[in-house]
Design a protein around this motif. Structure first.
Motif, PDB file in Angstrom:
ATOM      1  N   GLY A 194       0.794  -1.220   0.000  1.00  0.00           N
ATOM      2  CA  GLY A 194       0.000   0.000   0.000  1.00  0.00           C
ATOM      3  C   GLY A 194       0.822   1.263   0.000  1.00  0.00           C
ATOM      4  O   GLY A 194       0.296   2.350  -0.283  1.00  0.00           O
ATOM      5  N   THR A 195       2.116   1.154   0.314  1.00  0.00           N
ATOM      6  CA  THR A 195       2.985   2.332   0.294  1.00  0.00           C
ATOM      7  C   THR A 195       3.581   2.579  -1.082  1.00  0.00           C
ATOM      8  O   THR A 195       4.226   3.607  -1.300  1.00  0.00           O
ATOM      9  N   SER A 228     -10.493  -1.554   6.360  1.00  0.00           N
ATOM     10  CA  SER A 228     -10.202  -1.758   4.944  1.00  0.00           C
ATOM     11  C   SER A 228      -8.894  -1.093   4.528  1.00  0.00           C
ATOM     12  O   SER A 228      -8.179  -1.609   3.657  1.00  0.00           O
ATOM     13  N   ASP A 229      -8.562   0.054   5.158  1.00  0.00           N
ATOM     14  CA  ASP A 229      -7.320   0.725   4.773  1.00  0.00           C
ATOM     15  C   ASP A 229      -6.098  -0.086   5.190  1.00  0.00           C
ATOM     16  O   ASP A 229      -5.068  -0.081   4.500  1.00  0.00           O
ATOM     17  N   VAL A 230      -6.200  -0.821   6.303  1.00  0.00           N
ATOM     18  CA  VAL A 230      -5.101  -1.679   6.743  1.00  0.00           C
ATOM     19  C   VAL A 230      -4.963  -2.870   5.795  1.00  0.00           C
ATOM     20  O   VAL A 230      -3.844  -3.285   5.453  1.00  0.00           O
ATOM     21  N   LYS A 231      -6.086  -3.420   5.349  1.00  0.00           N
ATOM     22  CA  LYS A 231      -6.048  -4.525   4.387  1.00  0.00           C
ATOM     23  C   LYS A 231      -5.360  -4.096   3.098  1.00  0.00           C
ATOM     24  O   LYS A 231      -4.541  -4.834   2.544  1.00  0.00           O
ATOM     25  N   ASP A 232      -5.698  -2.904   2.627  1.00  0.00           N
ATOM     26  CA  ASP A 232      -5.075  -2.405   1.397  1.00  0.00           C
ATOM     27  C   ASP A 232      -3.588  -2.150   1.603  1.00  0.00           C
ATOM     28  O   ASP A 232      -2.774  -2.432   0.718  1.00  0.00           O
ATOM     29  N   LEU A 233      -3.230  -1.620   2.764  1.00  0.00           N
ATOM     30  CA  LEU A 233      -1.838  -1.300   3.049  1.00  0.00           C
ATOM     31  C   LEU A 233      -0.960  -2.552   3.066  1.00  0.00           C
ATOM     32  O   LEU A 233       0.126  -2.580   2.483  1.00  0.00           O
ATOM     33  N   THR A 244      -9.780  -3.571  -7.468  1.00  0.00           N
ATOM     34  CA  THR A 244      -9.362  -4.206  -6.228  1.00  0.00           C
ATOM     35  C   THR A 244      -9.815  -5.659  -6.204  1.00  0.00           C
ATOM     36  O   THR A 244     -11.001  -5.956  -6.381  1.00  0.00           O
TER      37      THR A 244
END
Length: 279
Positions: A194-195, A228-233, A244
């Motif tokens: 995600g970075t 969800s943002d942690v999953k993407d990261l 996605t």
């Protein structure tokens, strides 16, 4: 053919340097995480339930994928070395068919890939279980082992395709250095996916490595409490061309497509080499 497979397994496991070098990419990712990344990442995950366990499983998943890539490359490199030394020519003179010779290398490489990934899984999970007290259910363990067994076929086909045109140990060594270094990047184990920029995500999405890592992460990391943002990261989902991919079934299908493509290309390469009267 069994004697050939046994010989190739003996050559691999009988050389500590072979085993070490084939695991170097996985060892680097583990050391980088343990020494440099773990503390900083953990500080960013204090708001996540069982944040340390999530990070440990994130690293474990990517490292298994890296080990699958690098150990099967080393296994297939035995073919190139035997070809260069004339050993395969000796096999042919003794009456062993080309098909049996090729199959013996594929089978032994597959066994190497499965065994070494299992060892990496057991050792790193054992370390984190003792240090960070992480746990896995029997179902998760079974699913992880099933993925290892399945994805090892993919890595064997990929590395067979990469090494098949190679006739020189020097070229093989350079390829090994590149693959060992790049595997961690493409498996998104050095830094969270995600970075990365969208362009970088699209580039690594052209290989099966990030999808395999994501499959392992979906199996090993409990996702019910994760935003969800942690999953993407962390790569529990994977985005390519702004689409996605979350379903494990979709990811499995993508990995299967890669496997079929590599198998088809390898089949064409084998036929062309046979027509040119080469092994």
């Amino acid at each position: 053919m069994l004697s050939l497979v046994r010989r190739e397994l003996t050559l691999y496991f009988g050389s500590p340097s072979n085993v070490f070098m084939s695991l170097l990419g996985a060892l680097i990712s583990f050391v980088l995480y343990s020494v440099f990344l773990q503390h900083n990442l953990a500080q960013s995950f204090t708001h996540v339930v069982n944040g340390q366990a999530v990070l440990d499983f994130w690293l474990l998943s990517g490292t298994i994928a890296v080990a699958g890539i690098t150990t099967t490359f080393t296994g297939m490199s035995l073919f190139v070395r035997d070809l260069e030394s004339g050993t395969i020519a000796d096999f042919l003179v003794s009456g062993v068919s080309k098909v049996r010779i090729r199959l013996s290398y594929l089978i032994s490489t597959y066994m190497i890939g499965v065994l070494m990934q299992l060892i990496v899984f057991i050792v790193i999970f054992g370390y984190f279980a003792s240090v960070d007290k992480i746990t896995l259910s029997l179902t998760q363990m079974g699913q992880a082992v099933g993925l290892i067994i399945f994805t090892s076929v993919l890595w064997v086909m990929l590395n067979a395709l990469l090494t098949f045109p190679v006739n020189s140990s020097d070229t093989l060594g350079r390829m090994g250095s590149i693959i060992g270094t790049a595997a961690g990047f493409f498996a998104t184990v050095y830094i969270p996916v995600g970075t990365l920029s969208r362009g970088a995500q699209n580039v690594i999405g052209l290989t099966p490595a990030p999808y395999v890592s994501t499959l392992f992460r979906q199996v090993l990391i409990p996702q019910s409490s994760l935003p969800s943002d942690v999953k993407d990261l962390l790569g529990l989902t994977f985005t390519i061309n702004r689409v996605t991919l979350e379903s494990s079934n979709v990811l499995l299908l993508i990995v299967a497509v890669f496997l079929l493509v590599y198998t088809a290309f390898l089949g064409v390469a084998v036929l062309r080499r046979r027509d040119s009267n080469m092994i």
